[in-house]
Design a protein around this motif. Structure first.
Motif, PDB file in Angstrom:
ATOM      1  N   LEU A 360       0.829  -1.206   0.000  1.00 25.44           N
ATOM      2  CA  LEU A 360       0.000   0.000   0.000  1.00 25.44           C
ATOM      3  C   LEU A 360       0.864   1.257   0.000  1.00 25.44           C
ATOM      4  CD1 LEU A 360      -2.784  -1.113   2.518  1.00 25.44           C
ATOM      5  CD2 LEU A 360      -3.012  -0.854   0.036  1.00 25.44           C
ATOM      6  N   GLU A 361       1.928   1.228   0.765  1.00 19.90           N
ATOM      7  CA  GLU A 361       2.840   2.376   0.817  1.00 19.90           C
ATOM      8  C   GLU A 361       3.460   2.647  -0.554  1.00 19.90           C
ATOM      9  OE1 GLU A 361       7.267   2.554   2.449  1.00 19.90           O
ATOM     10  OE2 GLU A 361       5.821   2.596   4.111  1.00 19.90           O
ATOM     11  N   LEU A 362       3.939   1.606  -1.215  1.00 25.81           N
ATOM     12  CA  LEU A 362       4.611   1.771  -2.501  1.00 25.81           C
ATOM     13  C   LEU A 362       3.634   2.130  -3.612  1.00 25.81           C
ATOM     14  CD1 LEU A 362       7.065  -1.273  -2.342  1.00 25.81           C
ATOM     15  CD2 LEU A 362       7.647   1.139  -2.074  1.00 25.81           C
ATOM     16  N   THR A 363       2.456   1.509  -3.617  1.00 30.75           N
ATOM     17  CA  THR A 363       1.492   1.796  -4.685  1.00 30.75           C
ATOM     18  C   THR A 363       0.826   3.158  -4.491  1.00 30.75           C
ATOM     19  OG1 THR A 363      -0.217   0.497  -3.543  1.00 30.75           O
ATOM     20  CG2 THR A 363       1.069  -0.614  -5.248  1.00 30.75           C
ATOM     21  N   ALA A 393       1.104  -0.983 -10.853  1.00 30.74           N
ATOM     22  CA  ALA A 393       2.325  -0.584 -10.147  1.00 30.74           C
ATOM     23  C   ALA A 393       3.304  -1.745 -10.044  1.00 30.74           C
ATOM     24  CB  ALA A 393       1.985  -0.041  -8.767  1.00 30.74           C
ATOM     25  N   CYS A 394       2.761  -2.960  -9.854  1.00 32.69           N
ATOM     26  CA  CYS A 394       3.624  -4.126  -9.656  1.00 32.69           C
ATOM     27  C   CYS A 394       4.119  -4.716 -10.973  1.00 32.69           C
ATOM     28  CB  CYS A 394       2.907  -5.174  -8.830  1.00 32.69           C
ATOM     29  SG  CYS A 394       2.764  -4.688  -7.093  1.00 32.69           S
ATOM     30  N   GLU A 395       3.868  -4.055 -12.085  1.00 35.60           N
ATOM     31  CA  GLU A 395       4.586  -4.407 -13.304  1.00 35.60           C
ATOM     32  C   GLU A 395       6.067  -4.068 -13.152  1.00 35.60           C
ATOM     33  OE1 GLU A 395       2.668  -2.599 -16.632  1.00 35.60           O
ATOM     34  OE2 GLU A 395       0.808  -3.735 -16.382  1.00 35.60           O
ATOM     35  N   ASP A 396       6.348  -3.166 -12.210  1.00 36.45           N
ATOM     36  CA  ASP A 396       7.728  -2.861 -11.822  1.00 36.45           C
ATOM     37  C   ASP A 396       8.206  -3.994 -10.914  1.00 36.45           C
ATOM     38  OD1 ASP A 396      10.053  -2.007 -10.557  1.00 36.45           O
ATOM     39  OD2 ASP A 396       9.374   0.065 -10.343  1.00 36.45           O
ATOM     40  N   ARG A 397       9.096  -4.852 -11.410  1.00 35.66           N
ATOM     41  CA  ARG A 397       9.509  -6.031 -10.654  1.00 35.66           C
ATOM     42  C   ARG A 397      10.236  -5.667  -9.361  1.00 35.66           C
ATOM     43  NH1 ARG A 397      11.037  -9.534 -14.079  1.00 35.66           N
ATOM     44  NH2 ARG A 397      10.323  -8.354 -15.879  1.00 35.66           N
ATOM     45  N   ASN A 398      10.917  -4.535  -9.337  1.00 32.73           N
ATOM     46  CA  ASN A 398      11.613  -4.136  -8.117  1.00 32.73           C
ATOM     47  C   ASN A 398      10.632  -3.717  -7.025  1.00 32.73           C
ATOM     48  OD1 ASN A 398      14.238  -4.565  -9.164  1.00 32.73           O
ATOM     49  ND2 ASN A 398      14.195  -2.562 -10.171  1.00 32.73           N
ATOM     50  N   LEU A 399       9.581  -2.997  -7.419  1.00 33.37           N
ATOM     51  CA  LEU A 399       8.556  -2.586  -6.464  1.00 33.37           C
ATOM     52  C   LEU A 399       7.879  -3.816  -5.866  1.00 33.37           C
ATOM     53  CD1 LEU A 399       5.947   0.260  -6.911  1.00 33.37           C
ATOM     54  CD2 LEU A 399       5.213  -2.003  -6.171  1.00 33.37           C
ATOM     55  N   ALA A 400       7.501  -4.762  -6.722  1.00 30.66           N
ATOM     56  CA  ALA A 400       6.823  -5.968  -6.253  1.00 30.66           C
ATOM     57  C   ALA A 400       7.723  -6.784  -5.326  1.00 30.66           C
ATOM     58  CB  ALA A 400       6.396  -6.815  -7.454  1.00 30.66           C
ATOM     59  N   ALA A 401       8.980  -6.959  -5.712  1.00 29.63           N
ATOM     60  CA  ALA A 401       9.909  -7.746  -4.895  1.00 29.63           C
ATOM     61  C   ALA A 401      10.145  -7.088  -3.538  1.00 29.63           C
ATOM     62  CB  ALA A 401      11.230  -7.921  -5.636  1.00 29.63           C
ATOM     63  N   GLU A 402      10.163  -5.749  -3.497  1.00 33.38           N
ATOM     64  CA  GLU A 402      10.372  -5.047  -2.234  1.00 33.38           C
ATOM     65  C   GLU A 402       9.229  -5.333  -1.257  1.00 33.38           C
ATOM     66  OE1 GLU A 402      11.069  -0.521  -0.458  1.00 33.38           O
ATOM     67  OE2 GLU A 402      11.159  -0.870  -2.622  1.00 33.38           O
ATOM     68  N   ALA A 403       7.987  -5.353  -1.764  1.00 35.91           N
ATOM     69  CA  ALA A 403       6.841  -5.640  -0.899  1.00 35.91           C
ATOM     70  C   ALA A 403       6.909  -7.072  -0.357  1.00 35.91           C
ATOM     71  CB  ALA A 403       5.540  -5.420  -1.665  1.00 35.91           C
ATOM     72  N   VAL A 404       7.253  -8.029  -1.212  1.00 32.47           N
ATOM     73  CA  VAL A 404       7.349  -9.426  -0.775  1.00 32.47           C
ATOM     74  C   VAL A 404       8.478  -9.594   0.246  1.00 32.47           C
ATOM     75  CG1 VAL A 404       7.737 -11.805  -1.512  1.00 32.47           C
ATOM     76  CG2 VAL A 404       6.403 -10.271  -2.961  1.00 32.47           C
ATOM     77  N   LEU A 405       9.603  -8.973  -0.021  1.00 36.38           N
ATOM     78  CA  LEU A 405      10.758  -9.095   0.870  1.00 36.38           C
ATOM     79  C   LEU A 405      10.477  -8.462   2.233  1.00 36.38           C
ATOM     80  CD1 LEU A 405      13.642 -10.155   0.973  1.00 36.38           C
ATOM     81  CD2 LEU A 405      14.434  -7.981   0.034  1.00 36.38           C
ATOM     82  N   TYR A 406       9.758  -7.349   2.236  1.00 35.46           N
ATOM     83  CA  TYR A 406       9.392  -6.701   3.504  1.00 35.46           C
ATOM     84  C   TYR A 406       8.462  -7.611   4.305  1.00 35.46           C
ATOM     85  CZ  TYR A 406       8.237  -2.865   6.696  1.00 35.46           C
ATOM     86  OH  TYR A 406       8.086  -2.072   7.809  1.00 35.46           O
ATOM     87  N   GLY A 407       7.527  -8.252   3.614  1.00 34.05           N
ATOM     88  CA  GLY A 407       6.657  -9.207   4.286  1.00 34.05           C
ATOM     89  C   GLY A 407       7.446 -10.355   4.886  1.00 34.05           C
ATOM     90  N   ALA A 408       8.429 -10.859   4.140  1.00 37.23           N
ATOM     91  CA  ALA A 408       9.262 -11.954   4.638  1.00 37.23           C
ATOM     92  C   ALA A 408      10.039 -11.522   5.883  1.00 37.23           C
ATOM     93  CB  ALA A 408      10.221 -12.421   3.545  1.00 37.23           C
TER      94      ALA A 408
END
Length: 465
Positions: A360-363, A393-408
């Motif tokens: 939510l923060e990134l998007t 927004a998550c077509e940007d692979r770096n943005l999407a990976a950052e959200a997943v990594l933060y969750g991890a």
């Protein structure tokens, strides 16, 4: 009164706005005038009724309506502001074995009580991270229920969204764990699985304004086992689609919660998952629900994504093996953070909360960007509803990976202490952990042999087992 529209930069933009029916003779149209203009080209159109009895608040947003005293609202019930994310389902008591030697049937002093239940865990974790959240569920009218309410209050999750099961006990789940901290659900205190408060979430006690004010709804699937709560969840599933709310489903398969046989339970869960925008599952659950091998969902998570209509993102967790994820345009796998594990209870829920908080923060930041739209200056992006905003927004692979990594990172930190909610870290701690250790995580990009259609393209497909 309505102000004259300011300078719009180019005649082309002004012409486009007038053609769209929101501007006329250099003046913004009122809501009533826009309705008249729209009916000229859509004569059968009628204003939609507010579901669940939510009032028509006109030009005021639903969030303002809830906390604005001048129209009957109040800021007092909302310790962090009106919830942006609503988490719906069960809240219960996890009775955690004090050591790996403790077994079902051992005395009460061998077990420690902690507040739990996947949707409540997510709500509390989101609030600790700074995202206003709410929990909607039915809590028992007993001492354990009071403990759960105190937990919500301490986490700054509003109590006004909860229901009380008059004369119904709070569910207590007994959880053993092995020497690695991995847990096993052993059973309930009472024999009848359908007599607990969480089985009775009443649709008529919900206020639709809560949903108009939110961007996202999170549910699990355990509550689908019980008829009254299942009926309410199915109603809210349709409401989310009507209001274009981002719907997140965390698939939880625990046979001990179900009286129905496994095939019937799978059918109910699969029907509910259809249409969700984000689906999180473990490897075992994805294999069980979708008929895929565990190896396939781990290495090719898009194989799960393509089976789920309207899905923006699939998240596949595998404990110490890490997480795999798939978005519309790309996907990947990442190993787990290496931490000393004491108790894994609630780690998946903390992962979901951390992922959503960062997403939510990134998007939001992405939505607020000014972009080139072939005009003589940069303009704000078109406003997208949450599901399409996330997809684009998550077509940007770096943005999407950052959200997943933060969750991890949030999930890993929760494993370092006991209790699902008690162990959840603050945003400050997760941010620091992420800053220090995320560079050590290597993401493997997913290889694909096909391309999904653009999200929102109108193309629909359905999975049938």
């Amino acid at each position: 009164s309505y102000l004259t529209a300011p300078s719009l930069g180019t005649p082309e933009l002004r012409q486009a706005l007038e053609k769209s029916g929101i501007l006329k003779d250099g003046r913004w149209l009122t809501e009533e005038e826009m309705e008249i203009e729209y009916k000229k080209t859509n004569p059968e159109w009628t204003p939609a009724a507010w579901p669940l009895g939510s009032p028509d608040v006109g030009h005021m947003s639903a969030a303002d309506f809830l906390d604005n005293p001048t129209v009957g609202g109040s800021p007092e019930p909302w310790p962090m502001g009106v919830p942006r994310v609503l988490c719906i389902g069960e809240m219960l008591v996890d009775c955690i074995a004090e050591s790996a030697e403790v077994k079902m049937g051992d005395p009460a002093d061998k077990w420690t009580k902690f507040a739990g239940g996947a949707p409540a865990n997510v709500a509390c974790a989101l609030a600790k991270l700074g995202t206003p959240s709410g929990f909607i569920g039915t809590i028992g009218d007993d001492e354990d229920g009071e403990m759960l309410r105190r937990t919500l209050e301490e986490c700054k999750v509003p109590l006004c969204l909860t229901q009380t099961g008059k004369g119904k006990p709070t569910r207590k789940v007994f959880v053993t764990r092995d020497k690695q901290g991995d847990r096993k659900f052993e059973g309930f205190e009472l024999g009848d699985v359908e007599n607990y408060a969480d089985c009775f979430l009443k649709e008529e006690e919900l206020d639709g304004t809560w949903f108009y004010a939110s961007d996202c709804v999170v549910t699990g699937t355990l509550s689908l086992a019980y008829e009254e709560t299942r009926k309410t969840l199915m109603t809210l599933k349709d409401l989310c689609e009507t209001l274009e709310i981002l719907r997140v489903v965390d698939v939880n398969w625990r046979p001990m919660f179900w009286k129905q046989d496994e095939d019937e339970a799978k059918k109910i869960i699969l029907d509910y998952v259809q249409g969700a925008h984000i689906v999180k599952m473990t490897e075992e659950e994805a294999s069980w629900l979708l008929g895929l091998s565990r190896e396939e969902v781990r290495t090719k998570p898009f194989s799960a994504l393509k089976l789920l209509p309207s899905c923006v993102c699939v998240l596949i967790t595998a404990g110490e093996e890490g997480v795999s994820y798939a978005f519309n345009k790309h996907g990947g796998r990442m190993p787990a953070f290496e931490v000393p594990v004491l108790d894994t209870t609630g780690a998946g829920d903390a992962f979901v909360a951390g992922f959503l908080h960062k997403l939510l923060e990134l998007t939001d930041a992405w939505q607020d960007e000014y972009v080139d739209m072939d005009m003589d200056k940069l303009l704000p992006r078109p406003h997208y509803v949450p599901s399409i905003r996330v997809a684009k927004a998550c077509e940007d692979r770096n943005l999407a990976a950052e959200a997943v990594l933060y969750g991890a990172a949030a999930g890993a930190m929760t494993c370092m202490e006991e209790g699902a909610i008690q162990a959840q870290p603050s945003a400050r701690l997760v941010n620091k952990f992420y800053q220090v250790y995320s560079d050590d995580i290597e993401i493997t990009e997913e290889e694909r042999d096909f391309q999904l259609p653009d999200f929102g393209s109108g193309i629909k497909w359905t999975y049938s087992p």
